[in-house]
Design a protein around this motif. Structure first.
Motif, PDB file in Angstrom:
ATOM      1  N   PHE A 266       0.533  -1.023  -0.101  1.00  0.00           N
ATOM      2  CA  PHE A 266       0.020   0.563   0.183  1.00  0.00           C
ATOM      3  C   PHE A 266       1.082   1.296  -0.070  1.00  0.00           C
ATOM      4  CE2 PHE A 266      -2.383  -3.301   2.374  1.00  0.00           C
ATOM      5  CZ  PHE A 266      -3.727  -3.447   1.821  1.00  0.00           C
ATOM      6  N   LYS A 267       0.246   2.673  -0.348  1.00  0.00           N
ATOM      7  CA  LYS A 267       0.615   3.775  -0.023  1.00  0.00           C
ATOM      8  C   LYS A 267       2.057   3.608   0.992  1.00  0.00           C
ATOM      9  CE  LYS A 267       0.926   8.436  -1.524  1.00  0.00           C
ATOM     10  NZ  LYS A 267      -0.477   9.961  -1.327  1.00  0.00           N
ATOM     11  N   GLY A 268       3.076   4.199   1.375  1.00  0.00           N
ATOM     12  CA  GLY A 268       3.413   4.493   2.220  1.00  0.00           C
ATOM     13  C   GLY A 268       3.822   3.361   2.899  1.00  0.00           C
ATOM     14  N   GLU A 269       3.342   2.197   2.870  1.00  0.00           N
ATOM     15  CA  GLU A 269       3.468   1.067   3.643  1.00  0.00           C
ATOM     16  C   GLU A 269       5.221   0.613   3.398  1.00  0.00           C
ATOM     17  OE1 GLU A 269       2.165  -3.561   3.764  1.00  0.00           O
ATOM     18  OE2 GLU A 269       1.430  -2.478   2.740  1.00  0.00           O
ATOM     19  N   LEU A 270       6.571   1.104   2.818  1.00  0.00           N
ATOM     20  CA  LEU A 270       7.981   0.784   1.894  1.00  0.00           C
ATOM     21  C   LEU A 270       8.533   1.614   3.064  1.00  0.00           C
ATOM     22  CD1 LEU A 270       6.782  -0.110  -1.755  1.00  0.00           C
ATOM     23  CD2 LEU A 270       7.039  -1.562   0.146  1.00  0.00           C
ATOM     24  N   THR A 271       9.341   1.495   3.842  1.00  0.00           N
ATOM     25  CA  THR A 271      10.175   1.668   4.612  1.00  0.00           C
ATOM     26  C   THR A 271      11.521   2.048   5.016  1.00  0.00           C
ATOM     27  OG1 THR A 271       9.359   1.374   6.867  1.00  0.00           O
ATOM     28  CG2 THR A 271       7.900   3.072   5.998  1.00  0.00           C
ATOM     29  N   GLU A 420      -6.182   5.098   3.952  1.00  0.00           N
ATOM     30  CA  GLU A 420      -6.438   5.391   2.645  1.00  0.00           C
ATOM     31  C   GLU A 420      -7.170   6.479   2.794  1.00  0.00           C
ATOM     32  OE1 GLU A 420      -5.685   1.342   0.565  1.00  0.00           O
ATOM     33  OE2 GLU A 420      -7.167   1.268   3.003  1.00  0.00           O
ATOM     34  N   ALA A 421      -8.176   6.468   3.802  1.00  0.00           N
ATOM     35  CA  ALA A 421      -9.343   7.452   3.607  1.00  0.00           C
ATOM     36  C   ALA A 421      -8.974   9.283   3.573  1.00  0.00           C
ATOM     37  CB  ALA A 421     -10.519   6.895   5.313  1.00  0.00           C
ATOM     38  N   PHE A 422      -7.755   8.939   4.840  1.00  0.00           N
ATOM     39  CA  PHE A 422      -7.444   9.976   4.941  1.00  0.00           C
ATOM     40  C   PHE A 422      -6.664  10.814   3.716  1.00  0.00           C
ATOM     41  CE2 PHE A 422      -7.480   9.667   9.443  1.00  0.00           C
ATOM     42  CZ  PHE A 422      -7.959  10.869   9.928  1.00  0.00           C
ATOM     43  N   ASP A 423      -6.251   9.917   3.053  1.00  0.00           N
ATOM     44  CA  ASP A 423      -5.180  10.111   2.065  1.00  0.00           C
ATOM     45  C   ASP A 423      -6.202  10.375   0.950  1.00  0.00           C
ATOM     46  OD1 ASP A 423      -3.114   9.318   3.066  1.00  0.00           O
ATOM     47  OD2 ASP A 423      -2.981   7.040   2.023  1.00  0.00           O
ATOM     48  N   GLY A 424      -8.178   9.724   0.670  1.00  0.00           N
ATOM     49  CA  GLY A 424      -8.664  10.230   0.405  1.00  0.00           C
ATOM     50  C   GLY A 424      -9.283  11.496   0.176  1.00  0.00           C
ATOM     51  N   LEU A 425      -9.462  12.203   1.009  1.00  0.00           N
ATOM     52  CA  LEU A 425     -10.426  13.412   1.543  1.00  0.00           C
ATOM     53  C   LEU A 425      -9.229  14.413   1.312  1.00  0.00           C
ATOM     54  CD1 LEU A 425     -11.707  12.882   4.820  1.00  0.00           C
ATOM     55  CD2 LEU A 425     -12.895  12.703   2.649  1.00  0.00           C
ATOM     56  N   LEU A 431     -10.580  19.002   3.348  1.00  0.00           N
ATOM     57  CA  LEU A 431      -9.124  19.045   4.866  1.00  0.00           C
ATOM     58  C   LEU A 431     -10.227  19.277   5.702  1.00  0.00           C
ATOM     59  CD1 LEU A 431      -6.456  21.840   3.795  1.00  0.00           C
ATOM     60  CD2 LEU A 431      -6.229  18.763   3.470  1.00  0.00           C
ATOM     61  N   SER A 432     -11.573  19.927   5.293  1.00  0.00           N
ATOM     62  CA  SER A 432     -12.236  20.092   6.719  1.00  0.00           C
ATOM     63  C   SER A 432     -13.086  18.710   6.593  1.00  0.00           C
ATOM     64  CB  SER A 432     -13.426  21.060   6.448  1.00  0.00           C
ATOM     65  OG  SER A 432     -14.187  20.244   5.259  1.00  0.00           O
ATOM     66  N   GLY A 433     -13.215  17.725   5.680  1.00  0.00           N
ATOM     67  CA  GLY A 433     -13.671  16.589   5.879  1.00  0.00           C
ATOM     68  C   GLY A 433     -12.745  15.487   6.921  1.00  0.00           C
ATOM     69  N   TYR A 518       2.564   8.596  13.198  1.00  0.00           N
ATOM     70  CA  TYR A 518       2.923   7.401  12.115  1.00  0.00           C
ATOM     71  C   TYR A 518       2.452   7.348  10.612  1.00  0.00           C
ATOM     72  CZ  TYR A 518       5.892   4.667  15.114  1.00  0.00           C
ATOM     73  OH  TYR A 518       6.675   3.870  15.487  1.00  0.00           O
ATOM     74  N   TYR A 519       1.745   8.369  10.721  1.00  0.00           N
ATOM     75  CA  TYR A 519       0.841   8.695   9.664  1.00  0.00           C
ATOM     76  C   TYR A 519       1.446   9.796   8.984  1.00  0.00           C
ATOM     77  CZ  TYR A 519      -2.667  10.379   6.293  1.00  0.00           C
ATOM     78  OH  TYR A 519      -3.450  10.903   5.108  1.00  0.00           O
ATOM     79  N   LEU A 520       1.292  10.907   9.524  1.00  0.00           N
ATOM     80  CA  LEU A 520       2.576  12.248   8.856  1.00  0.00           C
ATOM     81  C   LEU A 520       3.660  11.788   8.520  1.00  0.00           C
ATOM     82  CD1 LEU A 520       1.159  15.199  11.599  1.00  0.00           C
ATOM     83  CD2 LEU A 520       0.616  14.442   9.353  1.00  0.00           C
TER      84      LEU A 520
END
Length: 747
Positions: A266-271, A420-425, A431-433, A518-520
């Motif tokens: 997934f996006k962001g999974e490779l670290t 992924e939901a945050f990514d989509g918004l 940004l309000s969502g 971890y998200y940021l």
């Protein structure tokens, strides 16, 4: 204790339980690493396998890491090999993979050209079902009598041009092995991808040592070569073999995760692409970001650094199973760099009917208890989450035929993760969502936090001695791994991972902090635009610092006394030269994350007492670390770099309190130190055993022109020399440099 060597005839001998067959041995080793192999033999004779991790840190050698790291086994550990299977391993080397195969299979035949390497293998892998045949593969293969369920080529296929006497050696190798397969047998080949993203980003070609040799078609580089995905498919098809590709990450040599086309990252999974042990390299761009882009474009398979290719005769069999086990492994992740009591493996598997499950296996006997506790936490969280939007993923215990614990089985859930939901918004600038969803997450956790936080001994053991602000709330049962990527939105917010759950009070703000941290870290600090998500969560700057220390302590708790790849890379990793710095400096730059520590236990500072620790580096130049002072230490010396530099000391504390810091550099102003030496030093006197030292500083490497200018300016300013305070505390013991003077740093 020395291994017992027993001759069983002219051509075979026993080394304890292992059979060493020399009937095809030419009498001399055509390939050798010389003194390294002598060292390896001594290590495996005198040290237990559990000690290898520490030995690697002591020796600080890529060769020792490559041959002895238990992470090498991850490439085969997940394969569903059983005691009913007969396995052939071609090119066994020093036995990094042989032991894992012997523990899983009924019988393993390993072929290796070198007698010395075979002896190392036999000594370290004392298994009765392991037979090692020494000699050239073509000579040995002619006399093999068996058919094999699995034939392993781990880093071997690319060398076929050296050892197969044929105009088309790679084709001939597969042709020979195909003839040795049992019904439904599989060839498993691990090999680098010549178009691996790391090569485009500036890594040297693994076999030639040159830049871009594979990408440029191996011009004038001999008969060793790797292939693209398309070339491997064509090679297999020419020899009547079907293929199924898996993708070891970051590569097959030290794999942490194994992906497949059925479960891509997934996006962001490779670290994990920051490791660089064997040779210096360029780093022209972010491999992780580039691989993320390849995933989004459906091209990850073409640019994966390595391949793990399953080859078999039947196309339908390949689609349905991975040998006779009736399951297909879609994904495997090893979490085995940890303390043995926490070492586990997580697989996503698919049955014959297409049903998917998530399985968690212990990687050590000690880890069984860890998984049993996880099962108990599933039940406790199921009760605790009633009436909220959270629900733990279903978990049940699987036992083996003898009734012993085997693994945990979890329901495989599909749907978007909260990340992924945050990514989509955020992608559509809603940004309000995103703020509303973040607020819902925070409110949900506070709904569960119905107890006042109070510090316990268990908390200090896991998270360290930190001073949590008064008035914090906590949950009765706290899963600190409620990060956004561990929550799948599917009717409810399903929690798919609750490995790190504790039944003592933990501040709920810390759980929220981890989710944001971890998200940021993967999406960027400015993902929420001008809205500061930490401010939304009510987390102050001071609390962030506290929680960061808690997280560092937690990671140390997980690792125990084991050295992770990140730590090992900080100890002896080779230079990775960023594009901008390579252009600007035109040379190599040392690791800012590699900090050198000397401890004086009464005899002065000496190289034998030196150790390296890994520091965190933020924004490219803010360096921070914590360390615990060992027993009997009376003074501590910190060498932050190995080149002239400027350092701004932001904070230095011992047990959370500001402490005196001395330096051999020039004080320009409060907290700013200039070093015109390649041996910058900070000294801490009057230390106490067990104290926690925390150091945060801003580092700026100086180009020679600026370094010389500053040095001349300082020499011309006599008043600066008069203001420098001299302290002769080194007179009581041998100093690293005769006549060295130190100045007090004021913050």
């Amino acid at each position: 204790m020395a291994n017992r060597i027993k001759k069983t005839g002219k051509e075979k001998r026993k080394i304890d339980k292992v059979t060493l067959d020399l009937s095809a041995y030419s009498g001399r080793d055509l390939y050798s690493e010389g003194a390294v192999e002598d060292m390896l033999l001594q290590i495996v004779r005198t040290r237990a396998p559990k000690e290898y991790n520490r030995v690697i840190a002591e020796k600080r050698s890529w060769n020792i890491l490559y041959h002895l790291s238990h992470i090498r086994e991850n490439i085969v550990d997940f394969l569903p090999i059983t005691k009913n299977d007969n396995v052939l391993e071609v090119g066994a080397g020093c036995g990094a993979i042989s032991g894992a195969l012997a523990r899983k299979a009924g019988h393993v035949t390993s072929i290796e050209l070198s007698k010395r390497r075979s002896l190392i293998n036999a000594v370290r892998n004392n298994y009765e079902n392991l037979e090692i045949k020494v000699g050239n593969f073509q000579d040995i293969e002619k006399n093999l009598q068996d058919r094999y369920d699995y034939i392993l080529l781990i880093g071997v296929l690319e060398y076929s041009g050296l050892y197969i006497d044929d105009e088309y050696p790679f084709d001939r190798m597969l042709e020979i092995l195909k003839g040795r397969l049992a019904e439904e047998g599989r060839i498993i080949a691990a090999i680098e991808n010549k178009y691996g993203m790391k090569y485009f980003a500036g890594a040297r070609e693994d076999h030639t040592g040159g830049y871009y040799d594979g990408i440029e078609g191996y011009r004038d580089t001999g008969r060793v070569r790797t292939f693209s995905k398309k070339e491997l498919i064509s090679l297999a098809e020419r020899n009547g073999l079907y293929t199924r590709f898996m993708y070891p990450y970051p590569d097959y040599k030290l794999p942490v995760s194994i992906y497949s086309d059925d479960r891509l990252p997934f996006k962001g999974e490779l670290t994990e692409t920051g490791f660089n042990f064997d040779t210096e390299r360029l780093r022209l761009f972010s491999e992780n970001d580039a691989l993320d882009s390849a995933v989004e474009s459906g091209m990850f398979g073409e640019f994966s650094n390595s391949f793990l290719v399953e080859m078999g005769v039947g196309e339908e069999a390949l689609k349905g199973t991975l040998i006779k086990s009736g399951i297909k492994v879609l994904y495997s992740k090893h979490s085995n760099e940890r303390d043995l009591k926490f070492a586990i493996r997580t697989d996503i598997v698919e049955g014959l009917l297409g049903d998917r499950r998530v399985m968690k296996y212990p990687c050590s006997e000690e880890a069984v208890r860890h998984l049993e506790i996880m099962q108990a936490h599933y039940l406790s969280q199921k009760m605790a989450y009633e009436g909220t939007d959270l629900a733990p993923n279903t978990c049940r215990t699987i036992k083996d035929e003898a009734g012993e614990f085997k693994c945990l089985e979890f329901e495989y859930l599909e749907g978007k993760t909260l990340a992924e939901a945050f990514d989509g918004l955020i992608e559509v600038r809603n940004l309000s969502g995103a703020q509303i969803m973040l607020r819902k997450y925070i409110d949900t956790l506070y709904l569960l936090a119905d107890e006042d936080y109070s510090e316990t001994q268990e908390f200090r053991r896991v998270f360290g001695a930190v001073r949590v602000p008064e008035g914090e709330k906590s949950m009765m049962i706290t899963n600190i791994d409620l990060i956004f990527s561990n929550i799948i939105i599917n009717n409810k917010w399903n929690v798919i991972d609750y490995e790190w759950t504790f039944d003592f009070p933990v501040p709920v703000k810390y759980v929220i902090y981890r989710a944001l941290y971890y998200y940021l870290g993967s999406s960027g600090e400015n993902a929420f635009g001008e809205n500061d998500p930490y401010e939304t969560a009510g987390i102050t700057r001071e609390e962030k610092a506290i929680f960061r220390r808690m997280e560092s302590s937690f990671q140390r708790y997980i690792a125990g006394d084991r050295f992770t790849l990140v730590t090992l890379n900080s100890i002896f990793g080779r230079n990775s030269i960023p594009r901008e710095r390579a252009v600007r400096l035109g040379g190599l730059v040392q690791h800012p994350e590699r900090v050198k520590l000397y401890t004086d236990c009464g005899g002065g500072f000496a190289e034998k007492d030196v150790r390296y620790i890994g520091a965190d580096v933020e924004d490219g130049d803010i360096v921070s670390f914590e360390t615990v002072i060992p027993r009997n230490c009376v003074a501590l010396r910190i060498d932050p770099t190995e080149y002239p530099c400027m350092i701004k000391v932001l904070s230095f504390t011992v047990n959370g309190k500001d402490a005196e810091l001395l330096t051999n550099g020039s004080i320009l102003e409060d907290g700013v130190v200039y070093f015109d030496t390649s041996d910058p030093q900070f000294l801490v006197n009057n230390t106490w055993a067990g104290s926690t030292v925390a150091f945060v500083y801003k580092l700026e490497v100086l180009e020679e022109m600026f370094s010389n200018s500053i040095a001349a300016l300082i020499r011309d300013k006599e008043k600066l020399e008069k203001e420098r305070e001299r302290k002769g505390f080194m007179s009581r013991r041998k100093a690293p440099e005769e006549g060295q003077k130190y100045n007090r740093v004021r913050l």
